[in-house]
Write a protein that holds these residues in place. Structure first.
Motif, PDB file in Angstrom:
ATOM      1  N   VAL A  90       3.420  -0.665  -0.792  1.00  0.00           N
ATOM      2  CA  VAL A  90       2.945  -2.078  -0.503  1.00  0.00           C
ATOM      3  C   VAL A  90       1.397  -1.640   0.061  1.00  0.00           C
ATOM      4  O   VAL A  90       0.526  -2.397  -0.325  1.00  0.00           O
ATOM      5  N   ILE A  91       1.381  -0.770   0.984  1.00  0.00           N
ATOM      6  CA  ILE A  91      -0.105  -0.308   1.510  1.00  0.00           C
ATOM      7  C   ILE A  91      -0.964  -0.194   0.521  1.00  0.00           C
ATOM      8  O   ILE A  91      -1.872  -0.494   0.475  1.00  0.00           O
ATOM      9  N   GLY A  92      -0.339   0.731  -0.602  1.00  0.00           N
ATOM     10  CA  GLY A  92      -1.508   1.097  -1.660  1.00  0.00           C
ATOM     11  C   GLY A  92      -2.024  -0.143  -2.542  1.00  0.00           C
ATOM     12  O   GLY A  92      -3.138  -0.295  -2.547  1.00  0.00           O
ATOM     13  N   ILE A  93      -1.120  -1.245  -2.718  1.00  0.00           N
ATOM     14  CA  ILE A  93      -1.609  -2.508  -3.248  1.00  0.00           C
ATOM     15  C   ILE A  93      -2.429  -3.435  -2.443  1.00  0.00           C
ATOM     16  O   ILE A  93      -3.510  -3.562  -2.904  1.00  0.00           O
ATOM     17  N   ILE A  94      -2.169  -3.183  -0.877  1.00  0.00           N
ATOM     18  CA  ILE A  94      -2.980  -3.859  -0.229  1.00  0.00           C
ATOM     19  C   ILE A  94      -4.503  -3.133  -0.257  1.00  0.00           C
ATOM     20  O   ILE A  94      -5.715  -3.720  -0.227  1.00  0.00           O
ATOM     21  N   GLU A  95      -4.441  -1.908  -0.367  1.00  0.00           N
ATOM     22  CA  GLU A  95      -5.663  -1.112  -0.316  1.00  0.00           C
ATOM     23  C   GLU A  95      -6.628  -1.661  -1.621  1.00  0.00           C
ATOM     24  O   GLU A  95      -7.642  -1.973  -1.599  1.00  0.00           O
ATOM     25  N   LEU A  96      -5.699  -1.707  -2.685  1.00  0.00           N
ATOM     26  CA  LEU A  96      -6.482  -1.995  -4.158  1.00  0.00           C
ATOM     27  C   LEU A  96      -6.677  -3.053  -3.806  1.00  0.00           C
ATOM     28  O   LEU A  96      -7.961  -3.596  -4.270  1.00  0.00           O
ATOM     29  N   TYR A  97      -6.176  -4.294  -3.460  1.00  0.00           N
ATOM     30  CA  TYR A  97      -6.897  -5.421  -3.158  1.00  0.00           C
ATOM     31  C   TYR A  97      -7.989  -5.627  -2.428  1.00  0.00           C
ATOM     32  O   TYR A  97      -9.030  -6.435  -2.691  1.00  0.00           O
TER      33      TYR A  97
ATOM     34  N   LEU B  67       4.731  -5.791   8.091  1.00  0.00           N
ATOM     35  CA  LEU B  67       5.041  -6.073   9.317  1.00  0.00           C
ATOM     36  C   LEU B  67       6.621  -6.180   9.549  1.00  0.00           C
ATOM     37  O   LEU B  67       7.059  -5.636  10.479  1.00  0.00           O
ATOM     38  N   GLN B  68       7.301  -6.780   8.724  1.00  0.00           N
ATOM     39  CA  GLN B  68       8.681  -7.003   8.550  1.00  0.00           C
ATOM     40  C   GLN B  68       9.262  -5.776   8.525  1.00  0.00           C
ATOM     41  O   GLN B  68      10.289  -5.501   9.141  1.00  0.00           O
ATOM     42  N   MET B  69       8.801  -4.676   7.787  1.00  0.00           N
ATOM     43  CA  MET B  69       9.392  -3.468   7.416  1.00  0.00           C
ATOM     44  C   MET B  69       9.406  -2.772   8.562  1.00  0.00           C
ATOM     45  O   MET B  69      10.347  -2.000   9.315  1.00  0.00           O
ATOM     46  N   ASP B  70       8.133  -2.995   9.373  1.00  0.00           N
ATOM     47  CA  ASP B  70       7.862  -2.268  10.672  1.00  0.00           C
ATOM     48  C   ASP B  70       8.993  -2.679  11.686  1.00  0.00           C
ATOM     49  O   ASP B  70       9.609  -1.913  12.604  1.00  0.00           O
TER      50      ASP B  70
ATOM     51  N   GLY C 207      12.226  -1.444  10.989  1.00  0.00           N
ATOM     52  CA  GLY C 207      12.122  -0.065  11.007  1.00  0.00           C
ATOM     53  C   GLY C 207      12.586   0.542   9.456  1.00  0.00           C
ATOM     54  O   GLY C 207      13.218   1.803   9.320  1.00  0.00           O
ATOM     55  N   GLN C 208      12.442  -0.293   8.531  1.00  0.00           N
ATOM     56  CA  GLN C 208      12.785   0.197   7.336  1.00  0.00           C
ATOM     57  C   GLN C 208      11.759   0.976   6.714  1.00  0.00           C
ATOM     58  O   GLN C 208      10.417   0.697   6.940  1.00  0.00           O
ATOM     59  N   MET C 209      11.954   1.638   5.712  1.00  0.00           N
ATOM     60  CA  MET C 209      10.935   2.346   4.701  1.00  0.00           C
ATOM     61  C   MET C 209      10.663   1.728   3.409  1.00  0.00           C
ATOM     62  O   MET C 209       9.899   1.997   2.606  1.00  0.00           O
ATOM     63  N   SER C 210      11.610   0.875   3.036  1.00  0.00           N
ATOM     64  CA  SER C 210      11.591   0.144   1.776  1.00  0.00           C
ATOM     65  C   SER C 210      12.311  -1.334   1.940  1.00  0.00           C
ATOM     66  O   SER C 210      13.041  -1.413   2.735  1.00  0.00           O
ATOM     67  N   THR C 211      11.680  -2.149   1.135  1.00  0.00           N
ATOM     68  CA  THR C 211      12.739  -3.473   1.033  1.00  0.00           C
ATOM     69  C   THR C 211      13.201  -3.664  -0.472  1.00  0.00           C
ATOM     70  O   THR C 211      12.590  -3.140  -1.272  1.00  0.00           O
ATOM     71  N   LEU C 212      14.405  -4.222  -0.428  1.00  0.00           N
ATOM     72  CA  LEU C 212      14.894  -4.607  -1.848  1.00  0.00           C
ATOM     73  C   LEU C 212      14.649  -6.025  -2.099  1.00  0.00           C
ATOM     74  O   LEU C 212      14.794  -6.801  -1.296  1.00  0.00           O
TER      75      LEU C 212
END
Lengths: 824, 824
Positions: A727-734, A751-754, A757-762
């Protein structure tokens, strides 16, 4: 030539500093050298053609053009537009884009509708709506000029060569020409002449973008015609033989009006096909000689019982065949479209697939409303090899994946999971109760009891005004039960889950209506009484009980759009016939006319009834008189009278031959042709409808039988996991491409992941199953063959694209100038 | 036990002296130890059971018994008789043989017909035919006693246990019992009571051997019922909902008689399903409020346009499925029958196959009329390995091969090959001419011209008596052309070849009729004028032109037997309804009755017509009065009135509800049930018929599509060569068994071979292709699976027969006592 454009693309010039799956975008990318058509314009460097886009010849611009062209290819693939209408240069592209948006489509549609509705205002027309010659002719000219404008846009987009080779457009253009001349003639002569060409106005409607389904139906009808006509000839052939026989056998009997001449004999046997004159046509000869019934028995057995069924069988068979071929050609067309688009999106550096950046660029044009998250999820879903590039093989699934609606898989199972313990337990209890079988069957029982109650109650009533009575207690009791059920379900499942099932929505609506009806009764609001009578609709809930019924209703809903388009097709035919009928037969039939025909009784009788009996039947037969004043009524009458549920049935109602004979006796014998042709056309369309319904059901039943073991499916579901880094990668890209507005939703995910405390979302991608998906599964084995056959054919046709199909990489051998930059 | 029987078989005791393929018959053969059921009786050595055949316990006799049992097995396989009805011992066998020949079948049939026709003579009956109570009751008792006799034979054959487990037989027995009691009651009371049980007499007809097709149809109808009923319930359900809605909506309108009560509302919506009251039922409410037509539109769309089609789809689908399953089970049943028969025909000495001697013994029982030559050819055709024994694998083709008709391949190509040179050349020329395309198309043109001529000529005539005129010259011209064509064809092809084509036979018949018509005209023989009107039938010859039409006509002829049996099934239903209707409604309707009902007009109107108009329409409605005097007319009226060509159509004619309402107004409301049930039953049967025609055509079209490349087939053809030695060998064999009468034809073959100096003759076996052959080809791939599945199932069920299927040898592990005699 491509090498001449600047190699540095602004989007990527920060280099490979970022981490994550997107960091392998090299700083310099080139479109694959067999670039889009619009680049070709640039290549030709013709100044004339380059005015719109050749100025800005940066690589970025080239990429944008490629994205757009790829998106157009994919759209063409989806809409089954042939590629020869593909916009060939930048000018054409502009026209294409102008002519392909909903505003333009709406203009097309409204112009067509305006033209159709003008028939209401032109003489012979509905007197109420009649407009002056000047008004309607001017309106017509205006509409026609709009059509001219549309056509000129289309010519600009297609190019003159393609334009005149496009049949439908040419037909439209010539109809337009005729209409134009006629409109001017009307203006000049100041009076309407016999304008049966108005029947051709339908073509403007048929050509609308939104009427694609109607066009498909018409095509299918025309494709089914050859075998249909063969059998129809057989039918007519036997009719002629029997007419001659009947004439020889029965014309010596002077009391038999049905076979007095060969023409009568033919006409009456034609009507007999529809059984609408059956016992009468036989009676005079039957009274003379009982054995003459053999003639009718043999005739009916051969024509009705055998050849009519044969007609259905032939159409059904052709239909099946066409459906399969259509599916095949659409599948291959989509595949070709995907190949075209793919070729525009790969780079020289990395010919083995499409990177996310380019995929995102494509989607920006293909589905502008898609958000950044969905684009990335689509990319992930396509990318089965989990590399950074989508290969051609993966890209082939584009159409299946792009329709998915993505939602984060909720961590909470129920809506009340976050509530305090006690409340949770209560709601959990309700949830379990609501989902239990006992609850369901109790409700079924209640509905059944309610149904029986209504039946008995209604049976007890003997007419009269039911609404003046008090609110019956049973009504209140059952409504309370339904209300409680609704409440329990809503609280137990949560409103969102509750309303996600169509059946629940139906329950909700019916209960709501019942409640409104109760209010209307209680407060004596007469205008709303009609709501009360909707109560029996509750009974429809019983359909959930049996799987076959659920299947039937599902199929019914699936069929609905197609049925509607078939209905529209039928209406278009009716329009044509109504115009012709109006021009020729307006005001021909009136009470006590037709005293010389065999149906004189019907007309006299009607008049007689008007004289001294009920008013109800008044004017029934002279309503059928093609006066424009009632051509809408006429339409609806014809529609529901002369209609055959089924192809063979031909159950044109009791009266159609009475109308025919009445009109014939007042005009010439040739007007019978009109009625007979109408009947045959109706028969064709109805046969197609029956064949269509048959095909749909038989297909579904076969499908069910083939997949008996598989669970009940809820559409297509795909699951994809996205990690935080991605996700962070895509944000960077945009951010780099300064499209900051699109990242807000992505940041929300982070934010929601933070928070949790998840590392990924399904994420869950979901869409409903279409006929195409079912067909894919049904023809699984054959599809592979088709693909191979298709790629073989393509190879032999276009040696340039020889390595294109089925191989993952190198749609085209890469140029030697390809850079050897390594990835990462 | 088997070892105890004498080993020397008279037929073979001359030893192995002869040469040829038949000389390997060893002198002593034993039936395989799992011999027939009748041997088991011998084994049990129960004196009671042995009275008919246990005395002569020679091996020869045992073999004869085995042959017979094997033939019975094969017959059971062919007729799809279940093996649990297989005669279990010698006594049962005698009964079986008694009950399985055409005399017995004819007795069954005539008894059943007698019982059915008795209804004509019983009160309320056709007055002309009415018989005294004594006479018809005695006749009935006599017929019933014959049925008792038939049943007792069946019981003897089946055994008591099987007899009471056989459902159809038990139903028949109970109906018989009821009929018996009723007949006696009638005799005692001296008057006929309400005997609706007479409707059950049909069961005697259905149970006849010759009505197997009707039984199959009934079974198919019953198998299609569950899904049909599901959808029917859906239909009725919507009808109830709409009836309630309609009642609430329209009953406040007092001028609307159609929805005044819930019952009326229901009945009228039911009638609306058949569209026979369509415009009328809408008119009163439509006159009040134009929007009320929405109710009818929605109702008709859902019920007629959708659910009725759904009904067909479901039945069609079920039908397809049933056809396939039936084919599969029959195929496996035949296979099992062949296995049973095979086990009875192999010997202990040579367990790997059946020798000709035993095969010939089998055929003597299975097809007694087959001549020795055909038996041997069948054996040769089966024996694909060209050894002296037919293995099980070869024997599996028994049913395909045994139906072939064998003919020596003629050495002469044309019938005129033996004529002198000049004549030969002339005939050869004619032959070439007749077979040429030019000739064919010339004839088509002539027929077409003739058709147009007849059409124009007929069109010119305006009624009157055509036959008093002179013979028109065109008639003579065309007839001459046809005559010349006939002559040329007969001489060119030879009469035998000419008449072997159905089309030629048709041509011949039509031309002959035309000639007879000409004679009738020429000699002014009035009674034969009807032949003249058959002229248009010539036009049917044009059908040869197009392949699709040829296919249609072929399919038509293929379907004909099945259609006839379906028609008979329908008639049986009619019989039941006619009896019930006669008992309840005889004489209920008469002119000017029913003044209180909504259809009073129809009855009054008819009467009115009788009063002062044409006689033709007289008594039309009061003919429909269930008086026994016209129940045959009633039948035919119903048959052609109320009949729907197609399932959905439900096109019960304009008048059926008039009859219903008339009867209802004179009796009770419950009599509507009779009409509605009749309608639904008719609908079921008609649906089946439509589904059947659809299935047949779609199947054939699929088949044609699948085998597009293969040539036009002329049925199944097999070629076998027989050498002279073989023939002599067979003659020897027959001579040894002193069956000299059978060898005469064989000797003729030898003589012919000698005459032409040939060492061998080629024989052609030919039969027409059946549906089963087509199915075999269609389901080619699946059949092997079925076989495997079947053999697996058999293995698990009957471990004794474990090695039976699909293996060539050793149906059962051979006993250790097997002799080690070597085969030459």
């Amino acid at each position: 030539m491509d090498d001449d454009v600047p190699l540095i693309l602004t989007l990527d010039d920060s280099g490979s500093g970022a981490s994550g799956p997107l960091d392998d975008l090299e700083p310099e990318e080139l479109p694959n050298e067999n670039g889009g058509s619009y680049d070709v314009v640039n290549d030709a460097s013709s100044p004339a053609a380059g005015d719109c886009c050749a100025q800005q010849s940066s690589a970025q611009h080239n990429w944008e053009m490629n994205y757009q062209e790829a998106a157009i290819y994919l759209q063409e693939g989806e809409n089954n537009d042939k590629f020869f209408t593909h916009p060939k240069n930048a000018k054409a592209l502009a026209a294409y884009l102008f002519a392909h948006n909903h505003l333009f489509y709406l203009m097309e549609l409204s112009t067509a509708l305006l033209l159709l509705l003008l028939s209401l205002c032109e003489a012979p027309a509905v007197p109420m709506l009649r407009l002056g010659i000047y008004v309607h002719a001017t309106l017509e000219l205006f509409a026609l000029i709009v059509v001219v404008f549309e056509l000129s846009m289309k010519m600009r987009w297609l190019g003159f060569q393609t334009f005149i080779r496009h049949k439908r457009t040419m037909v439209k253009a010539s109809v337009l020409f005729v209409q134009f001349i006629e409109a001017i003639v009307v203006l000049v002569r100041q009076t309407s002449h016999v304008r049966i060409t108005r029947a051709l106005r339908c073509i403007f409607l048929v050509d609308c973008r939104y009427c694609g389904a109607v066009r498909r139906n018409l095509r299918q009808i025309f494709q089914s015609l050859p075998p249909f006509i063969d059998i129809l000839l057989l039918l007519l052939f036997f009719m002629v033989i029997f007419a001659i026989l009947g004439f020889y056998l029965f014309s010596p009997n002077h009391s038999d009006p049905y076979f007095s001449t060969l023409e009568n004999s033919l006409v009456n046997l034609f009507v007999l096909l529809t059984t609408s004159n059956f016992p009468d046509v036989m009676m005079p000869s039957y009274a003379r000689n009982p054995w003459s019934c053999v003639f009718f028995i043999v005739y009916l057995s051969i024509e009705l019982y055998f050849i009519m069924n044969l007609l259905l069988a032939v159409v059904f068979d052709t239909f099946n065949d066409i459906e399969k071929r259509k599916f095949k050609s659409l599948l291959l067309h989509k595949r070709t479209a995907i190949q075209h688009a793919y070729r525009l999106l790969i780079t020289k550096q990395r010919p083995s697939g499409i990177s996310f950046k380019h995929f995102e660029g494509l989607l920006r044009f293909y589905k502008p409303r898609m958000c950044a998250r969905e684009r990335y999820l689509t990319f992930k879903a396509l990318n089965q090899s989990n590399t950074t590039l989508v290969s051609l093989k993966d890209f082939y699934n584009f159409y299946e994946v792009v329709g998915l609606k993505w939602k984060a898989k909720r961590n909470r199972e129920h809506w009340f999971d976050d509530l305090p313990r006690t409340a949770f337990l209560i709601f959990k209890g309700i949830n379990i109760l609501v989902k239990s079988r006992v609850f369901q069957y109790t409700m079924y029982t209640v509905v059944a009891v309610n149904g029986i109650w209504i039946l008995v109650e209604t049976f007890m009533l003997q007419g009269g005004n039911f609404f003046s009575r008090n609110v019956p207690w049973s009504y209140i009791v059952f409504l309370t039960i339904y209300g409680v059920e609704l409440l329990l379900k809503t609280t137990g499942l949560g409103p969102v889950e509750y309303l996600s099932s169509g059946w629940n929505v139906f329950d909700f609506a019916v209960t709501l209506f019942a409640f409104l009806g109760l209010l209307a009764l209680a407060f004596n609001m007469e205008p709303f009484y009609f709501i009360v009578v909707l109560r029996p609709l509750q009974l429809l809930r019983l359909f959930k009980l049996k799987k076959r019924y659920r299947n039937v209703l599902d199929t019914m809903f699936e069929l609905f759009p197609r049925m509607a388009s078939l209905g529209l097709t039928l209406l278009i035919f009716y329009y044509c016939f109504a115009i012709v009928g109006m021009e020729f037969f307006a005001g021909v039939v009136y009470p006590n006319c037709c005293n010389t025909s065999t149906v004189a009784d019907s007309y006299r009788w009607v008049n007689h009834t008007v004289g001294n009996k009920t008013v109800v039947e008044e004017g029934y037969y002279y309503l059928n008189n093609f006066k424009a004043v009632c051509w809408i009524k006429q339409l609806s009458l014809f529609f529901f009278h002369s209609h055959t549920v089924t192809l063979f049935e031909l159950m044109v109602v009791n009266d159609w031959y009475i109308i025919m004979e009445g009109v014939t006796s007042q005009t010439t014998h040739w007007s019978r042709l009109y009625f007979m042709i109408f009947y045959i056309v109706t028969m064709v369309v109805m046969t197609i409808i029956v064949a269509f319904i048959l095909e749909a059901f038989v297909f579904r039943m076969n499908y069910t039988r083939k997949n008996q073991d598989s669970e009940e499916d809820n559409g297509i579901v795909l699951e994809k996991e996205i990690s935080k880094e991605e996700v962070i990668g895509i944000i960077e890209l945009y951010k780099r491409s300064s499209a900051v507005t699109e990242t807000s939703q992505l940041q929300k995910i982070v934010l929601q992941m933070d928070k949790y405390g998840q590392m990924s979302t399904l994420f869950l991608g979901r869409r409903s199953r279409t006929k195409s998906d079912l067909s894919m599964k049904m023809y699984e084995e054959e599809i592979q063959e088709w693909y191979e056959e298709h790629s073989r054919k393509e190879e032999s046709q276009t040696p340039l694209q020889e390595s294109a199909p089925a191989s993952n990489n190198s749609l085209k051998p890469l140029s030697l100038r390809q850079r050897s930059q390594t990835v990462i």
